[in-house]
Write a protein that holds these residues in place. Structure first.
Motif, PDB file in Angstrom:
ATOM      1  N   LEU A   1      48.218 -17.411 -51.068  1.00 14.73           N
ATOM      2  CA  LEU A   1      48.185 -17.949 -52.436  1.00 14.73           C
ATOM      3  C   LEU A   1      49.391 -17.495 -53.231  1.00 14.73           C
ATOM      4  O   LEU A   1      49.965 -18.268 -54.007  1.00 14.73           O
ATOM      5  N   VAL A   2      49.775 -16.248 -53.075  1.00 20.43           N
ATOM      6  CA  VAL A   2      50.912 -15.703 -53.813  1.00 20.43           C
ATOM      7  C   VAL A   2      52.224 -16.339 -53.353  1.00 20.43           C
ATOM      8  O   VAL A   2      53.094 -16.632 -54.167  1.00 20.43           O
TER       9      VAL A   2
ATOM     10  N   GLN B   1      47.644 -10.371 -36.822  1.00 19.33           N
ATOM     11  CA  GLN B   1      48.552  -9.220 -36.864  1.00 19.33           C
ATOM     12  C   GLN B   1      47.951  -8.092 -37.690  1.00 19.33           C
ATOM     13  O   GLN B   1      48.067  -6.926 -37.326  1.00 19.33           O
ATOM     14  N   LEU B   2      47.312  -8.425 -38.795  1.00 17.62           N
ATOM     15  CA  LEU B   2      46.655  -7.404 -39.612  1.00 17.62           C
ATOM     16  C   LEU B   2      45.523  -6.734 -38.846  1.00 17.62           C
ATOM     17  O   LEU B   2      45.365  -5.512 -38.901  1.00 17.62           O
ATOM     18  N   VAL B   3      44.750  -7.526 -38.119  1.00 21.26           N
ATOM     19  CA  VAL B   3      43.658  -6.962 -37.313  1.00 21.26           C
ATOM     20  C   VAL B   3      44.225  -6.069 -36.218  1.00 21.26           C
ATOM     21  O   VAL B   3      43.703  -4.982 -35.965  1.00 21.26           O
TER      22      VAL B   3
ATOM     23  N   ARG C   1      44.212 -19.562 -43.227  1.00 16.95           N
ATOM     24  CA  ARG C   1      45.364 -20.358 -43.648  1.00 16.95           C
ATOM     25  C   ARG C   1      46.599 -19.982 -42.857  1.00 16.95           C
ATOM     26  O   ARG C   1      47.508 -20.774 -42.697  1.00 16.95           O
ATOM     27  N   TYR C   2      46.642 -18.756 -42.378  1.00 20.30           N
ATOM     28  CA  TYR C   2      47.774 -18.270 -41.597  1.00 20.30           C
ATOM     29  C   TYR C   2      47.230 -17.337 -40.517  1.00 20.30           C
ATOM     30  O   TYR C   2      47.268 -16.118 -40.655  1.00 20.30           O
TER      31      TYR C   2
ATOM     32  N   ALA D   1      41.175  -8.207 -43.571  1.00 16.47           N
ATOM     33  CA  ALA D   1      42.370  -8.942 -43.152  1.00 16.47           C
ATOM     34  C   ALA D   1      42.297 -10.390 -43.631  1.00 16.47           C
ATOM     35  O   ALA D   1      43.307 -10.957 -44.049  1.00 16.47           O
ATOM     36  N   HIS D   2      41.110 -10.977 -43.609  1.00 15.73           N
ATOM     37  CA  HIS D   2      40.936 -12.351 -44.081  1.00 15.73           C
ATOM     38  C   HIS D   2      41.230 -12.445 -45.580  1.00 15.73           C
ATOM     39  O   HIS D   2      41.935 -13.347 -46.025  1.00 15.73           O
ATOM     40  N   ILE D   3      40.727 -11.501 -46.342  1.00 10.85           N
ATOM     41  CA  ILE D   3      40.959 -11.484 -47.790  1.00 10.85           C
ATOM     42  C   ILE D   3      42.449 -11.305 -48.094  1.00 10.85           C
ATOM     43  O   ILE D   3      43.017 -12.017 -48.925  1.00 10.85           O
TER      44      ILE D   3
END
Length: 54
Positions: free
Chosen positions: A51-52, A31-33, A24-25, A42-44
């Motif tokens: 969602l938040v 960036q997380l990876v 979704r982004y 990172a996907h989770i």
């Protein structure tokens, strides 16, 4: 600013393409990876944050 080569992210072409196609982004997920988080985690986290924030 350019994206780092895929080799630096320790992703295969299919993993990189999967992030771009299904995230979704994708910029946040990449960036997380880059920061060392496992790609599946990172996907989770990306899905949770989007969602938040919606």
């Amino acid at each position: 600013m350019t994206d780092p080569p895929i080799e630096q992210l320790d992703l295969l072409d299919t993993g990189y393409a999967d992030i771009l196609a299904s995230s979704r982004y994708p910029a946040l997920e990449l960036q997380l990876v880059k920061s060392g988080i496992n790609p599946s985690e990172a996907h989770i986290k990306t899905n949770f944050l989007t969602l938040v924030l919606l």
